[in-house]
Motif scaffolding. Structure first.
Motif, PDB file in Angstrom:
ATOM      1  N   TYR A 205     -21.827 -19.389  24.840  1.00 35.17           N
ATOM      2  CA  TYR A 205     -21.337 -18.735  26.055  1.00 35.17           C
ATOM      3  C   TYR A 205     -21.978 -17.384  26.315  1.00 35.17           C
ATOM      4  CZ  TYR A 205     -17.850 -22.363  25.494  1.00 35.17           C
ATOM      5  OH  TYR A 205     -17.238 -23.569  25.336  1.00 35.17           O
ATOM      6  N   PRO A 226     -24.811 -14.107  30.001  1.00 35.03           N
ATOM      7  CA  PRO A 226     -24.482 -15.509  29.737  1.00 35.03           C
ATOM      8  C   PRO A 226     -25.671 -16.206  29.098  1.00 35.03           C
ATOM      9  CG  PRO A 226     -25.102 -15.242  32.019  1.00 35.03           C
ATOM     10  CD  PRO A 226     -25.181 -13.870  31.404  1.00 35.03           C
TER      11      PRO A 226
ATOM     12  N   ASP B 171     -13.893 -27.483  28.553  1.00 32.42           N
ATOM     13  CA  ASP B 171     -14.928 -27.942  27.618  1.00 32.42           C
ATOM     14  C   ASP B 171     -14.506 -29.184  26.838  1.00 32.42           C
ATOM     15  OD1 ASP B 171     -17.134 -25.555  27.127  1.00 32.42           O
ATOM     16  OD2 ASP B 171     -15.196 -24.787  27.706  1.00 32.42           O
ATOM     17  N   HIS B 202     -14.434 -22.472  30.611  1.00 27.46           N
ATOM     18  CA  HIS B 202     -14.611 -22.024  29.228  1.00 27.46           C
ATOM     19  C   HIS B 202     -13.534 -21.025  28.797  1.00 27.46           C
ATOM     20  CE1 HIS B 202     -18.447 -23.850  29.998  1.00 27.46           C
ATOM     21  NE2 HIS B 202     -18.944 -22.836  30.659  1.00 27.46           N
ATOM     22  N   TYR B 205     -14.298 -17.142  28.537  1.00 27.50           N
ATOM     23  CA  TYR B 205     -15.738 -16.936  28.724  1.00 27.50           C
ATOM     24  C   TYR B 205     -16.215 -17.290  30.132  1.00 27.50           C
ATOM     25  CZ  TYR B 205     -15.456 -16.692  23.680  1.00 27.50           C
ATOM     26  OH  TYR B 205     -15.104 -16.349  22.408  1.00 27.50           O
ATOM     27  N   THR B 208     -18.736 -22.852  34.121  1.00 32.97           N
ATOM     28  CA  THR B 208     -20.065 -23.241  34.590  1.00 32.97           C
ATOM     29  C   THR B 208     -19.934 -24.411  35.552  1.00 32.97           C
ATOM     30  OG1 THR B 208     -20.925 -22.675  32.398  1.00 32.97           O
ATOM     31  CG2 THR B 208     -22.404 -23.878  33.848  1.00 32.97           C
ATOM     32  N   ARG B 224     -23.136 -20.064  36.318  1.00 33.71           N
ATOM     33  CA  ARG B 224     -22.045 -19.597  35.468  1.00 33.71           C
ATOM     34  C   ARG B 224     -21.360 -18.385  36.079  1.00 33.71           C
ATOM     35  NH1 ARG B 224     -22.232 -18.857  29.869  1.00 33.71           N
ATOM     36  NH2 ARG B 224     -22.785 -21.060  29.887  1.00 33.71           N
TER      37      ARG B 224
END
Lengths: 307, 307
Positions: A205, A226, B171, B202, B205, B208, B224
């Protein structure tokens, strides 16, 4: 400006879902040096055994790394064996033979006394501190550590952290060091231990850099670089050291340390980490071109860039 | 353009390290609607029981949500109890009382037949498909799902995915759905199942978005949006639904769907998810200002923005 890396030079036996290799050159200082060599001149202080031949040294020399600080001791080099399962995020250690590394006492050659950029790889915090204190022209010290030292030598590590300007660790290490499971709170607590900046690595990440109030005169807003997920991850070994090499190598190549330079350094760090995992060992880091590096830098920049 | 949300309206009992609440209004459609209401007009299709009073409905109405699609059934509303330990990333379910939700058959009011933007919350894939097929003016369908449906009703889910333009999952769900632990490879496999775009969340984080070749005519490069880590996470419940509400709400508010609009939508998604976790239940989502939202959008943008 050249940078000095202190750490391990080792041989690794690695198995991942993509295959298996034996006796490939590894170690934190090796990955760091190769990655940093694309940005600036690199010096290395480490210890190796009789199994480290001219052929191995040439891998570093070909990238222009100054290997005069590599001490040759009698016995075998540090040897690590590990494997990765389908989830490539975590290495399982099969064996660790410290060999000559067990009695490693970093010796700084006289020619390295003018070192201004220093990277203290993941070794005993007392050795890290000793190296830093031996060099009196250092402008910026980067440092790494791991759970083993955080738990086993905490008082020594806390002393060393006062000498480190930028600490580079991962999420788990940051939370463990701070004793706080919330990342930004953990970052604040680690910064209070000494470092002016803390880079927390998030694996696939990316990474975030947190700044202490007043550090580098650039404000306290964190910055995130990222990482582009990679489809073919063959071997994550050395990703963190390659990341640190990209970060510190880029910083050492710049005449000024400002916010924009630190941001770009964090991107280059992610770029070098992402290249490292594409092949086993240091293979990918041995023959990159500056064009490939710039190409990936642009990809990473585009990844989160809003007009 | 207004957006229709189909999903659950529930009461939650939540315990986290920051405290405990009982009987707070929750459910996927509730979080989604409140988050989306800052960008566009929102309609909701759900079922509630006798315990859902005018007071609860007013929480939605105050934000302008059209509640005519909420069906009132005899019995109690969906009731969920769960807790979070120090690691706030994962909810542990203590109990799930489906109650009236067990026999939920979404009924679309005649006034909703002109719906052009649709969000299918995390319900049985057959119900998701039925709703989509009942509406013939839909331009864009967003959808959510979870491990329970991925494992338990895979054939049905695969049929539904052919009707979904943008799938929003995390994820773990993406890797499970694809049967591949590598994120970009998993994304490619999920896109081959039908969706034109896949948003993978994520957690702290960010997220995406991956695009299928030719989707929206905007190229296949992923994008992202990083999330700024939040120091005070009180209650992660509903973060994913609020994320989806910000994403779909922003899309529905725009006259054109191009790459820049999708990128900004992903940032607004992260913004709304980050607000949601700052207070228990929907409290924070009830009284935001557009200024607060824009302020955080700028913070998130700055977080990874290179000059």
């Amino acid at each position: 400006m050249s940078i000095l890396a202190v750490g391990s030079v080792a041989f690794d036996d690695i198995t991942s879902p993509a295959g298996s290799v034996k006796n490939v050159l590894g170690g934190s200082a090796t990955y760091f040096s190769l990655a940093a060599s694309y940005f600036t001149e690199v010096r290395i202080v480490a210890v190796v055994g009789d199994d480290f031949t001219a052929e191995h040294e040439n891998i570093l020399k070909k990238r222009g790394v100054d290997t005069r600080g590599i001490e040759h001791a009698s016995g075998n080099s540090f040897h690590w064996g590990g494997h990765y399962t389908e989830n490539l995020n975590e290495a399982k250690t099969d064996y660790t033979h410290l060999n000559v590394f067990e009695r490693f006492q970093p010796r700084i050659p006289a020619e390295y006394q003018d070192t201004q950029f220093l990277f203290l790889g993941n070794i005993h915090p007392n050795l890290q501190a000793a190296v830093r204190l031996e060099l009196d022209k250092v402008r910026l010290t980067g440092g790494d550590t791991m759970n083993y030292w955080i738990n086993g030598t905490r008082p020594e590590l806390l002393e060393t952290l006062k000498l480190v300007n930028v600490l580079l660790i991962n999420d788990t290490e940051a939370k463990m060091l701070a004793g706080d499971s919330n990342l930004p709170r953990a970052a604040r607590k680690v910064l209070a231990m000494g470092p002016q900046a803390l880079v927390i690595k998030h694996g696939e990440y990316g990474a975030t850099i947190f700044f202490r109030e007043g550090a580098f005169g650039i404000g306290t807003h964190p910055f995130r670089a990222p990482a582009l997920p990679i489809e073919e991850v063959k071997d994550p070994t050395g990703a963190g050291d390659s990341f640190a090499g990209g970060f510190m190598g880029y910083l050492a190549s710049q005449s000024e340390l400002n916010r924009e330079v630190l941001k770009r350094a964090l991107f280059y760090a992610g770029v070098m980490g992402s290249f490292a995992v594409e092949r086993f060992g240091t293979e990918r880091l041995q023959s990159l071109t500056r064009e490939e590096i710039e190409g990936r830098f642009q990809l990473f920049r585009e990844l989160s860039h809003l007009e």
